[in-house]
Design a protein around this motif. Structure first.
Motif: not given
Ligand code: ADP
Ligand code: GN1
Ligand code: MG
Length: 375
Positions: A348-360
């Motif tokens: 779950x953490x990896x998934x969310x952090x991937x999404x952060x990098x996409x949002x950036x």
């Protein structure tokens, strides 16, 4: 057929239901929904005329919600307030807000001899909660409903609300807890997530973006939901409208940016929150725009310039915070979020952090979208 399809080992649903004022004959109960904290069951009852109806029964996780009396006081106050607002506007209060079913002793929750807490709600039928956005208009409608929810609570007495989980969306405080879990590394798991730890440390300076604005008074403190993921809104099966905002446990004082941001975190993810194929985790800008439109319509002008300026940061911050919470729980041995497999919190953490990098990557697109929808 067994009356309770999956019996929890620590309590007996058939016994628990006897403590509530449910109408009809108990037919069966079964686990329901995919929440990470409480235990939820659907209960089927048969009325004397032979018709069937359902209730929702929940065991409140008192390790997470340490003062259940205060938690329930928040829910009782807010649902009664919303009920009056809904009646004023000619709506159906049995469908547009949660309705608690009392216990046989006329209480709003039941505490078992073993010290477990249960509460029940009228079941909202002909409506569905979704774990991913299936139709963009659902997400627009979710934005509208969460915005309206926010607007309806504008005049609610914030001082009467208990802070049931202090610092719930204080991302800076969450970062401190995370840092401690890295330093202590009690499960010796740091070695498996150094990349994710580094990702968060590199962004330490951003942790205060929302909370500093709130604490300095640059943005107003409001009554907020704080857990606005898409599966916390019932979407009407016929109209596709967001008929009822549910899961009111985390109602507390906060910023509307928390509610906006958490909904963006969950709904704009092109994959489920725990998808392990990170290629599938993308940020859907069209869904971002749909939610912005709905939310702005729903709050109907109750938003300041500064809040508008921070809207594009809100999704990113709430996603970062959630990823950090999952990673903290992984490091601490999975004691907070319910897990269904090994390394679930790490996934779950990896998934969310991937999404952060996409949002950036799409930050300026988000800014442009907010700007063009201010109308
Ligand atoms: P959790 O805190 O575990 O997420 P929720 O209150 O969100 O618990 O409930 C879990 C699921 O149960 C929801 O996603 C929704 O599908 C369903 N649910 C909750 N309350 C109701 C209700 N009053 N009527 C119908 N379904 C409900
Ligand atoms: C938890 O209970 P549930 O599943 O609706 C958590 C939220 C997180 C969410 C992540 C009280 O929500 O804060 O954002 O998981 N709730 C609590 O899916 O911690
Ligand atoms: Mg929920």
């Amino acid at each position: 057929m067994e009356k309770v399809e999956k019996m929890n080992q620590n309590y007996n649903i058939e016994e628990v239901v006897q403590h509530f004022q449910f109408e009809g004959e108990f037919i069966k109960g079964y686990p329901y929904g995919g929440g990470h904290i409480n235990d939820t069951y659907a209960l089927e009852y048969k009325k004397s005329d032979g018709s069937m109806h359902r209730y929702i029964l929940q065991r409140v996780n008192h390790h997470v919600f340490k003062n259940v009396d205060e938690l329930m006081s928040n829910i009782i106050g807010v649902t009664q307030f919303l009920r009056d607002k809904i009646l004023e506007s000619g709506g159906d209060p049995e469908r547009e807000t949660l309705n608690l079913v009392k216990t046989v002793h006329d209480q709003f929750y039941y505490k078992s001899e073993a010290g477990l807490y249960f509460r029940a709600y009228i079941f909202i039928e002909e409506a569905t909660t979704y774990d991913t956005v299936e139709k963009p208009e659902h997400f627009y409608n979710a934005g509208l409903a969460f915005g309206r929810f926010q607007k309806r609570l504008e005049t609610y007495d914030a001082q009467s609300i208990y802070d049931v989980i202090p610092n719930f969306h204080n991302t800076k405080a969450r970062f401190e807890t995370f840092k401690n879990s890295v330093n202590e590394d009690i499960k010796n798991r740091k070695q498996f997530c150094q990349k994710e730890i580094d990702f968060l440390f590199e962004r330490e300076a951003q942790m205060g973006i929302l909370v500093d604005a709130l604490e300095s008074g640059a943005i107003p403190t409001k009554v907020t939901h704080n857990d606005t993921k898409l599966n916390n809104i019932m979407i009407d099966d016929k109209t596709g409208e967001g008929v009822c905002v549910i899961d009111l446990d985390t109602i507390m004082k906060g910023s509307l940016l928390y509610d906006f941001g958490d909904a963006i975190r969950f709904g704009t993810n092109t994959a489920m929150e725990d998808e392990t194929n990170l290629e599938l985790v993308q940020f859907d800008l069209n869904l971002f725009e749909a939610f912005v439109k709905g939310f702005l319509n729903g709050i109907d002008g109750q938003i300041t310039e500064k809040e508008i300026e921070l809207l594009p940061y809100a999704g990113m911050m709430m996603t970062m915070e959630c990823g950090m919470r999952f990673l903290t729980d992984y490091l601490c041995g999975d004691t907070y979020f319910r897990i269904h497999r090994e390394n679930h919190n790490l996934d779950r953490a990896r998934n969310q952090l991937k999404l952060v990098s996409e949002m950036e990557k799409h930050f300026s697109d988000m800014q442009a979208i907010v700007k063009r929808n201010l109308g």
